[in-house]
Write a protein that holds these residues in place. Structure first.
Motif, PDB file in Angstrom:
ATOM      1  N   ALA A 493       0.727  -1.264  -0.004  1.00 25.30           N
ATOM      2  CA  ALA A 493       0.155   0.010   0.072  1.00 25.30           C
ATOM      3  C   ALA A 493       0.879   1.298  -0.091  1.00 25.30           C
ATOM      4  O   ALA A 493       0.422   2.400  -0.489  1.00 25.30           O
ATOM      5  CB  ALA A 493      -1.016   0.011   1.238  1.00 25.30           C
ATOM      6  N   LEU A 494       1.835   1.241   0.604  1.00 25.74           N
ATOM      7  CA  LEU A 494       2.789   2.541   0.648  1.00 25.74           C
ATOM      8  C   LEU A 494       3.316   2.857  -0.622  1.00 25.74           C
ATOM      9  O   LEU A 494       3.220   4.033  -1.104  1.00 25.74           O
ATOM     10  CB  LEU A 494       4.034   2.415   1.686  1.00 25.74           C
ATOM     11  CG  LEU A 494       5.031   3.368   1.872  1.00 25.74           C
ATOM     12  CD1 LEU A 494       4.236   4.676   2.388  1.00 25.74           C
ATOM     13  CD2 LEU A 494       6.238   3.071   2.714  1.00 25.74           C
ATOM     14  N   THR A 495       3.836   1.964  -1.687  1.00 20.36           N
ATOM     15  CA  THR A 495       4.261   2.239  -2.831  1.00 20.36           C
ATOM     16  C   THR A 495       3.181   2.852  -3.786  1.00 20.36           C
ATOM     17  O   THR A 495       3.301   3.823  -4.408  1.00 20.36           O
ATOM     18  CB  THR A 495       5.038   0.958  -3.536  1.00 20.36           C
ATOM     19  OG1 THR A 495       6.100   0.362  -2.668  1.00 20.36           O
ATOM     20  CG2 THR A 495       5.309   1.057  -4.936  1.00 20.36           C
ATOM     21  N   ALA A 496       1.872   2.363  -3.476  1.00 22.17           N
ATOM     22  CA  ALA A 496       0.918   2.995  -4.091  1.00 22.17           C
ATOM     23  C   ALA A 496       0.291   4.201  -3.717  1.00 22.17           C
ATOM     24  O   ALA A 496       0.122   4.977  -4.532  1.00 22.17           O
ATOM     25  CB  ALA A 496      -0.514   1.723  -4.104  1.00 22.17           C
ATOM     26  N   LEU A 497       0.516   4.311  -2.457  1.00 21.70           N
ATOM     27  CA  LEU A 497       0.189   5.526  -1.948  1.00 21.70           C
ATOM     28  C   LEU A 497       1.170   6.646  -2.450  1.00 21.70           C
ATOM     29  O   LEU A 497       0.936   7.928  -2.850  1.00 21.70           O
ATOM     30  CB  LEU A 497       0.219   5.655  -0.276  1.00 21.70           C
ATOM     31  CG  LEU A 497       0.028   7.005   0.192  1.00 21.70           C
ATOM     32  CD1 LEU A 497      -1.410   7.705  -0.108  1.00 21.70           C
ATOM     33  CD2 LEU A 497       0.099   6.713   1.922  1.00 21.70           C
ATOM     34  N   MET A 498       2.601   6.500  -2.570  1.00 20.44           N
ATOM     35  CA  MET A 498       3.406   7.271  -3.048  1.00 20.44           C
ATOM     36  C   MET A 498       3.370   7.682  -4.364  1.00 20.44           C
ATOM     37  O   MET A 498       3.613   8.741  -4.810  1.00 20.44           O
ATOM     38  CB  MET A 498       4.695   6.801  -2.713  1.00 20.44           C
ATOM     39  CG  MET A 498       5.359   6.725  -1.170  1.00 20.44           C
ATOM     40  SD  MET A 498       5.297   8.303  -0.230  1.00 20.44           S
ATOM     41  CE  MET A 498       6.788   9.169  -1.142  1.00 20.44           C
ATOM     42  N   GLU A 499       3.074   6.674  -5.074  1.00 20.25           N
ATOM     43  CA  GLU A 499       2.715   6.894  -6.502  1.00 20.25           C
ATOM     44  C   GLU A 499       1.607   7.889  -6.829  1.00 20.25           C
ATOM     45  O   GLU A 499       1.731   8.744  -7.653  1.00 20.25           O
ATOM     46  CB  GLU A 499       2.542   5.702  -7.462  1.00 20.25           C
ATOM     47  CG  GLU A 499       2.482   5.778  -8.816  1.00 20.25           C
ATOM     48  CD  GLU A 499       2.119   4.284  -9.504  1.00 20.25           C
ATOM     49  OE1 GLU A 499       1.816   4.480 -10.553  1.00 20.25           O
ATOM     50  OE2 GLU A 499       2.390   3.374  -8.962  1.00 20.25           O
ATOM     51  N   GLU A 500       0.628   7.606  -5.957  1.00 23.14           N
ATOM     52  CA  GLU A 500      -0.582   8.603  -5.919  1.00 23.14           C
ATOM     53  C   GLU A 500      -0.306  10.014  -5.516  1.00 23.14           C
ATOM     54  O   GLU A 500      -0.481  10.929  -6.279  1.00 23.14           O
ATOM     55  CB  GLU A 500      -1.949   8.441  -5.404  1.00 23.14           C
ATOM     56  CG  GLU A 500      -2.807   8.981  -5.470  1.00 23.14           C
ATOM     57  CD  GLU A 500      -4.200   8.346  -4.869  1.00 23.14           C
ATOM     58  OE1 GLU A 500      -5.299   8.960  -4.679  1.00 23.14           O
ATOM     59  OE2 GLU A 500      -4.074   7.289  -3.971  1.00 23.14           O
TER      60      GLU A 500
END
Length: 579
Positions: A493-500
């Motif tokens: 989830a952290l990778t996805a959040l940072m991408e957003e």
């Protein structure tokens, strides 16, 4: 790196059992997750996950009919999912739910039955039928509120004494209290001042005939004593008293949003006597907030002495109470004695830890406790320290920040459960536990945060459970700790959040699923948000930043995302924007 559950939990051992090996549900074609035989979050589910996550069990033990007795393919697939590449410990993927376990080919109904049978045989499940725990968040009939309502319905015949910081006057507890009153049960309610002053809550309780009183310190307990030893003629019923206690207030947020733990137990006479004496002590020194005239101040007639408690002393349990730090005054107030009885006890056991310390807490501001953990690491560099805190603790500075840095520098792990860029109670899915586990064996849990303010300004409790009869209970807390420290791991989830954050046209300032992260990671995320959305820099002298700074605390829902094009805060009414 995540600690393997087999290391941090009490060793299960390889007991002998006749495992169920029927064909039903063995194959991989039973894919409907609605067929899972046990409810998520139930004691059975926690025990099944504890066995599945125990890395002391390998394919050989899972497959053996003399140990767990799984289908060979189920055993192989379970271990492959959990352990990944045996040469790469960082890719371990522990089971966070029965739904995740259900995705393992050949591990369906009979697989789960066999895992539970092994848990029963080895004491992971059902070690003590007199005590159970509900971990929040839950939903529907699985919440701690439903458990409380059931306890009131099933156990209350004569009296209920409630000490509560926060209470929502709603179903299912409201209905259970009404039914108890209809049965003639006497109910006393000791509330924190804000709750006691609430006409919609305390006032509604008094309309039902329940006397609500307050103390002049913060009343932070969250316990109920059902049919307790409160009067001279009932002192002998302590062994049958039913107790509800934990970190969770009696509110919908505590039930369905926050991480909490609530214990339900009977057959603990020493604990019942200690809690009853504490309630009576506070009740005698309480003040009335009159919502309804004519309610009787129903005083206790029993006399619970140290000698009486000593007759029921249990070496494997204890209730530590901050009330020993105060003395009542003639004006129904409380003077501070300058002692720190609970902190002193926790510092002592931390100093004696041999292998591990696990903590999950909303706050971590108790400098003596933090210092004791650092000193324990200095004397034993192999001591495993794993602490999970609420996101609001990321902003703390000063001595406590220095002590936390020391813990991490010495090899300890501190993570924060976060679902928001800037903390606000209306957004936060709080880490609200207050528990510590020493050496995977001794559980300390209650209402008291790990803060010195809780010790010297607040009425609190911290309970101890240890010994073989509490092994299953302690293991369930270890499973819970592994879950809360792993928020967001499996979904990346952290990778996805940072991408957003870095690429989206709107920058999320809150996110639905919490993520556990260390302080450096949280700060990197905040820096990325500020780079994409300068309006979040509340110290800047720009209209958008000043609007954010001025209105966030009162209207946080206007600031759950930042727009990178046009006005940053389109939810803010035009006439409220600062120019």
């Amino acid at each position: 790196m995540r600690a393997p559950l087999g290391i941090i939990a009490t060793a299960l051992g390889f007991g002998i059992l006749a495992a169920a090996c029927g064909d039903a549900g063995v194959g991989s074609n039973e894919d409907d997750a609605t067929s899972i035989p046990y409810a998520e979050g139930s004691p059975e589910a926690q025990a099944i996950r504890a066995v599945a996550n125990d890395q002391e069990l390998g394919v050989e033990q899972y497959d053996s009919s003399d140990v767990v007795g799984l289908h060979k393919k189920a055993a192989e697939n379970l271990v492959a999912h959990r352990d990944g590449d045996p040469n790469t410990p960082d890719d371990d993927d522990f089971f966070d739910s029965l739904a995740e376990l259900w995705t393992v080919p050949y591990c369906k109904t009979s697989c789960m039955h066999s895992l539970l049978d092994y848990a029963k045989q080895t004491g992971v499940y059902g070690g003590n039928e007199n005590i159970s725990v509900i971990f929040s968040p839950q939903s529907g009939q699985e919440t701690h509120l439903q458990g409380i309502a059931d306890a009131i319905d099933d156990e209350a015949d004569e009296t209920i004494d409630i000490a509560m910081y926060s209470y929502s006057h709603q179903e299912p507890v409201k209905g259970a209290l009404i039914r108890a009153l209809d049965r003639g049960v006497k109910i006393r309610f000791l509330a924190n001042t804000d709750l006691a002053n609430s006409t919609s809550k305390a006032g509604a309780l008094e309309q039902l005939g329940i006397d609500v009183r307050r103390v002049t310190k913060i009343m932070h307990h969250k316990f109920a004593i059902i049919d307790g030893p409160r009067d001279a003629q009932t002192l002998d019923r302590a062994a049958d008293t039913f107790i509800v206690s934990g970190s969770g207030n009696w509110s919908s947020s505590a039930a369905t949003i926050y991480d909490e733990n609530t214990l339900f137990f009977t057959g603990y006479p020493e604990m019942a006597l200690r809690l009853q004496r504490d309630f009576d002590y506070l009740w005698a020194g309480s003040k009335d907030v009159v919502h309804v005239e004519g309610l009787e101040w129903d005083q206790t007639t029993g006399n619970i002495t140290d000698e009486l408690i000593a007759q029921h002393e249990d070496a494997n349990t204890h209730a530590y109470l901050t009330s020993f730090n105060f003395a009542p005054t003639s004006s129904q107030g409380w003077s501070v004695l300058g002692t720190t009885v609970v902190t002193d006890a926790l510092v002592e056991v931390i100093g004696g830890a041999q292998s591990s310390i696990h903590i999950a807490s909303g706050h971590f501001l108790n400098e003596p406790i933090a210092d004791a953990i650092g000193k324990a690491l200095e004397s034993n560099p192999n001591l495993y320290i794993d602490i999970v805190l609420d996101c609001q603790e990321t902003s703390k500075s000063g001595t406590i920040a220095t002590l936390k840095n020391k813990i991490e520098d010495l090899g300890g792990t501190i993570q924060y459960k976060c679902n928001t860029y800037r903390w606000h109670y209306k957004f936060a899915k709080q880490m609200h536990h207050k528990y510590m586990i020493i050496d995977g064996e001794d559980l300390y849990t209650g209402s008291m945060n790990f803060s010195l303010n809780a010790e010297i300004n607040t009425f609190e409790n911290m309970m101890l459970f240890k010994g073989e009869e509490h092994r299953a209970l302690v293991d369930s807390y270890l499973v819970n700790h592994d879950m809360v420290r792993s928020y967001g791991y499996d979904s990346d989830a952290l990778t996805a959040l940072m991408e957003e954050i870095e690429t989206g046209s709107t920058v999320p300032l809150t996110w639905y699923d919490p993520i556990a992260m260390d302080l450096d990671t949280f700060r990197d995320m905040k820096d990325a948000i500020r780079d994409r959305c300068p309006a979040t820099k509340s110290w800047l002298d720009t209209p958008e930043a000043k609007t954010y700074n001025a209105l966030f605390n009162s209207q946080p829902h206007w600031f759950d995302e930042c727009h990178t094009e046009g006005y940053a805060w389109p939810e803010v009414p035009v006439d409220m924007r600062i120019e």
